[in-house]
Structure formats: structure tokens, C-alpha cells
Design a protein around this motif. Sequence first.
Motif, PDB file in Angstrom:
ATOM      1  N   ASP A   1      33.181  28.719  38.971  1.00 18.17           N
ATOM      2  CA  ASP A   1      34.640  29.038  37.258  1.00 18.17           C
ATOM      3  C   ASP A   1      35.038  29.609  37.406  1.00 18.17           C
ATOM      4  N   PHE A   2      35.611  30.561  38.577  1.00 15.08           N
ATOM      5  CA  PHE A   2      36.712  31.346  38.571  1.00 15.08           C
ATOM      6  C   PHE A   2      37.405  30.644  38.867  1.00 15.08           C
ATOM      7  N   VAL A   3      39.034  32.256  37.570  1.00 11.81           N
ATOM      8  CA  VAL A   3      40.400  31.032  38.066  1.00 11.81           C
ATOM      9  C   VAL A   3      41.185  32.583  38.275  1.00 11.81           C
ATOM     10  N   PRO A   4      41.656  32.875  39.725  1.00 12.84           N
ATOM     11  CA  PRO A   4      42.473  33.116  40.122  1.00 12.84           C
ATOM     12  C   PRO A   4      44.166  33.171  39.566  1.00 12.84           C
ATOM     13  N   GLY A   5      44.302  34.741  39.132  1.00 11.95           N
ATOM     14  CA  GLY A   5      45.323  34.978  38.144  1.00 11.95           C
ATOM     15  C   GLY A   5      45.055  34.540  36.763  1.00 11.95           C
ATOM     16  N   GLY A   6      43.940  34.658  36.452  1.00 12.40           N
ATOM     17  CA  GLY A   6      43.711  34.980  34.920  1.00 12.40           C
ATOM     18  C   GLY A   6      43.376  36.388  34.395  1.00 12.40           C
ATOM     19  N   GLU A   7      42.320  35.896  33.402  1.00 11.27           N
ATOM     20  CA  GLU A   7      42.057  37.611  33.349  1.00 11.27           C
ATOM     21  C   GLU A   7      41.394  38.901  33.747  1.00 11.27           C
ATOM     22  N   ILE A   8      40.667  38.518  34.996  1.00 11.24           N
ATOM     23  CA  ILE A   8      40.274  38.779  35.258  1.00 11.24           C
ATOM     24  C   ILE A   8      41.831  39.269  36.852  1.00 11.24           C
ATOM     25  N   PRO A   9      41.660  40.572  36.740  1.00 11.86           N
ATOM     26  CA  PRO A   9      42.476  41.419  38.459  1.00 11.86           C
ATOM     27  C   PRO A   9      41.689  41.279  39.456  1.00 11.86           C
ATOM     28  N   TRP A  10      41.799  41.170  41.054  1.00  9.63           N
ATOM     29  CA  TRP A  10      40.612  41.230  41.587  1.00  9.63           C
ATOM     30  C   TRP A  10      40.381  42.259  41.856  1.00  9.63           C
ATOM     31  N   HIS A  11      40.303  43.782  41.498  1.00  6.56           N
ATOM     32  CA  HIS A  11      40.005  45.119  41.684  1.00  6.56           C
ATOM     33  C   HIS A  11      38.596  44.998  41.313  1.00  6.56           C
ATOM     34  N   ARG A  12      38.712  43.788  39.596  1.00  3.66           N
ATOM     35  CA  ARG A  12      37.197  43.900  38.898  1.00  3.66           C
ATOM     36  C   ARG A  12      36.250  43.509  40.005  1.00  3.66           C
ATOM     37  N   VAL A  13      36.499  42.280  41.104  1.00  8.25           N
ATOM     38  CA  VAL A  13      35.639  41.922  41.485  1.00  8.25           C
ATOM     39  C   VAL A  13      34.871  42.974  42.331  1.00  8.25           C
ATOM     40  N   ILE A  14      33.623  42.950  42.214  1.00  5.74           N
ATOM     41  CA  ILE A  14      33.095  44.281  42.539  1.00  5.74           C
ATOM     42  C   ILE A  14      32.018  43.642  44.207  1.00  5.74           C
ATOM     43  N   PHE A  15      31.408  42.589  43.686  1.00  4.92           N
ATOM     44  CA  PHE A  15      30.209  41.758  45.123  1.00  4.92           C
ATOM     45  C   PHE A  15      30.671  40.507  44.537  1.00  4.92           C
ATOM     46  N   PHE A  16      29.914  39.866  45.631  1.00  6.97           N
ATOM     47  CA  PHE A  16      29.497  37.773  46.117  1.00  6.97           C
ATOM     48  C   PHE A  16      28.062  37.624  46.522  1.00  6.97           C
ATOM     49  N   GLU A  17      27.778  36.960  46.141  1.00  3.62           N
ATOM     50  CA  GLU A  17      26.360  36.292  47.081  1.00  3.62           C
ATOM     51  C   GLU A  17      26.465  35.125  46.293  1.00  3.62           C
ATOM     52  N   ALA A  18      25.285  35.087  48.107  1.00  5.44           N
ATOM     53  CA  ALA A  18      25.144  33.585  47.969  1.00  5.44           C
ATOM     54  C   ALA A  18      23.761  33.759  47.986  1.00  5.44           C
ATOM     55  N   ASP A  19      23.286  32.127  47.426  1.00  4.83           N
ATOM     56  CA  ASP A  19      21.458  32.057  47.610  1.00  4.83           C
ATOM     57  C   ASP A  19      21.366  32.727  46.503  1.00  4.83           C
ATOM     58  N   GLY A  20      21.765  34.132  46.462  1.00  2.69           N
ATOM     59  CA  GLY A  20      21.515  35.318  45.917  1.00  2.69           C
ATOM     60  C   GLY A  20      21.185  36.424  46.577  1.00  2.69           C
ATOM     61  N   GLU A  21      21.891  36.679  48.134  1.00  3.76           N
ATOM     62  CA  GLU A  21      21.842  37.370  48.718  1.00  3.76           C
ATOM     63  C   GLU A  21      23.070  37.948  48.912  1.00  3.76           C
ATOM     64  N   LEU A  22      23.284  39.486  48.796  1.00  5.79           N
ATOM     65  CA  LEU A  22      24.426  40.552  49.016  1.00  5.79           C
ATOM     66  C   LEU A  22      25.132  39.818  50.005  1.00  5.79           C
ATOM     67  N   VAL A  23      26.639  39.879  49.769  1.00  7.42           N
ATOM     68  CA  VAL A  23      27.448  38.657  51.087  1.00  7.42           C
ATOM     69  C   VAL A  23      28.397  39.894  51.110  1.00  7.42           C
ATOM     70  N   TRP A  24      28.817  40.313  50.043  1.00  2.00           N
ATOM     71  CA  TRP A  24      30.179  41.379  50.403  1.00  2.00           C
ATOM     72  C   TRP A  24      29.695  41.886  48.955  1.00  2.00           C
ATOM     73  N   ASP A  25      30.173  43.374  49.542  1.00  2.00           N
ATOM     74  CA  ASP A  25      30.016  44.351  48.002  1.00  2.00           C
ATOM     75  C   ASP A  25      30.989  45.645  48.585  1.00  2.00           C
ATOM     76  N   ARG A  26      32.062  45.765  46.900  1.00  2.00           N
ATOM     77  CA  ARG A  26      33.078  46.248  47.219  1.00  2.00           C
ATOM     78  C   ARG A  26      32.811  48.155  47.488  1.00  2.00           C
ATOM     79  N   ALA A  27      31.621  48.658  47.301  1.00  2.00           N
ATOM     80  CA  ALA A  27      30.719  49.353  46.318  1.00  2.00           C
ATOM     81  C   ALA A  27      30.475  50.109  48.272  1.00  2.00           C
ATOM     82  N   THR A  28      29.890  49.330  48.931  1.00  2.02           N
ATOM     83  CA  THR A  28      28.303  50.136  50.108  1.00  2.02           C
ATOM     84  C   THR A  28      29.594  49.632  51.051  1.00  2.02           C
ATOM     85  N   GLY A  29      30.353  48.660  51.111  1.00  2.00           N
ATOM     86  CA  GLY A  29      31.423  48.552  52.959  1.00  2.00           C
ATOM     87  C   GLY A  29      30.153  46.953  53.132  1.00  2.00           C
TER      88      GLY A  29
END
Length: 272
Positions: free
Chosen positions: A40-68
Motif C-alpha cells: 500500500d506504500f506509494v514511493p514519491g508520495g506524501e511520506i519521504p524515505w527518511h520517515r520509514v523507520i523499520f520493516f517487518e516480515a510476518d511480524g518479525e523485525l528485519v530492518w530498523d533504522r535506529a538499531t542498525g
Amino acid sequence: MHTSDEIYHRVLWDPRFDPERFVMGVAERGAGPARIALPDFVPGGEIPWHRVIFFEADGELVWDRATGVDRLDETVAAEEPLARPREVLAVPSTNRTAVAWIPPRRLWPAIQHIRRAHDRQIHRWPPHVNVLFGFVPETDFERAVPLVAEALSETPPFRARLEGVHWFGHREDATVWLDPCAAGEAPWARLRDALEARFPLCGGQARGFTPHLSLGRSHDPHTLATTSEALLGSTTARVAELVLLSRREDGPMRVRTTVTLGTGEARAEQDA
């Protein structure tokens, strides 16, 4: 650590991953992060990339900006995963670079004879068939070359037949071009697909892909096509390598790196 846009496009384009399994965390002022299904995310829309702070797959954290945390590759998308994931370089394209095939020098005299009279870009471009235009900026070539090499290693060299002259109509004139696909479009399409999969923001995918070797522009394309076809006839050439081209300041498009089909061997041009 990958960037948030690279993770997004990896999930979207790498066949290992099912986008429906992923959720993105988006920072919001004065509140906890919002959770958005990745499809549902729209690249280039109202949300810039720097506001994306994490990604989860099946509820498991796979990428997190703050913790690396950056372990997308550990996520299994299927019961039998591929041997290794496909890297992507999600960098916006520029019209100052391209990945292209340059025909052998023996074919240049007749092509350049036509271009000298009809192509205003003759001093900017060599005779060429673009496979991916625009491409990433030259400043990203160091990261791009290994991905181009990987893509081209998957496609063996092939023989192309250059035969037939056609044109693309514009508002006031037309671009006349030599067809490099007279022997079939399949190998060209495989090259394009392999590159698009690794450079998802390049190539103007929405406009489709028609391999062509531009000869020039004309207000009377039928006449130019007829005379050009008579001059050029039919010939074959081996497509054994592609080149990365770039244009610096007001200079012409020059070859910076050559990559061999079938092996992925890359060599930088010494005068690049």
C-alpha cells in the motif's frame, strides 16, 4: 546497511520475497509509528524515505533504522528459496547515462552516413541500441557495475539481425530507426528484464521497450525509411557485450565500462 528505499525495492522486485508479508513502520509527529502494508506504500508520495523507520516480515523485525538491524536476506520467501537473493540499486535515473549495445565498427559507415544528414545527436551519441535509458548517475557506477555484470552473466551472447527501418511518430516529425530485432526480440527482452530487476527506478518501464538504433528525425519518415533501408540492407552482428555510457558537462556520451555477456566480465575504459 541498506537504505529504506533499497529494502522496499528489494522486496518488491526480488522473486524471493512476497510483498504481502511485509509491513513498514513510518514515523509520525507526536505519536508512535504508523504501520503500513508494504504493497500500500506509494514511493514519491506524501511520506519521504527518511520517515520509514523499520520493516517487518510476518511480524518479525528485519530492518530498523535506529538499531542498525539489516537482515532481510535471512527472510525466506518460499519453501525452496533461491541460492541467494538478488541485489537491487534503487537509485533514480538520469538521462545522462545509459546501458547500451554499440554495433561493430564495420557497420558504422552506412549508419553514420545517414545520421550525418538527419541526426542532430550524432556528435553526442555513437551508433547504439539502448537497453536501459536513463540509467543511474555516473557517481553510482561503482555500485552499479557489479549488478550489471551479474545480470549480463545470465544471458549468453547472441546474433542479432539488423534489418528493416521504421519510425516513431512525434507531433511535428518522426524518429527513424533501424530494427535490431529482425531475428527475434527474445534475447533483447531477457537483457532488459535482467537489468530492470536490478535497477527498478531506471528505464522508463511504463513506456515499454522497443530495441532500436536511431538514424535521425524527419518530416517525411516514409521517404527516409525507404532510402535508409535500401542503403543498409540486412546484416547480422554478434551482441557479446554492453557498455555503460555517461555524459559529463556538455561533452558526448562516452563508454566508461564494458561488460561481457555470458561471463559478466567488466572492464573500465582507460580514457574514461
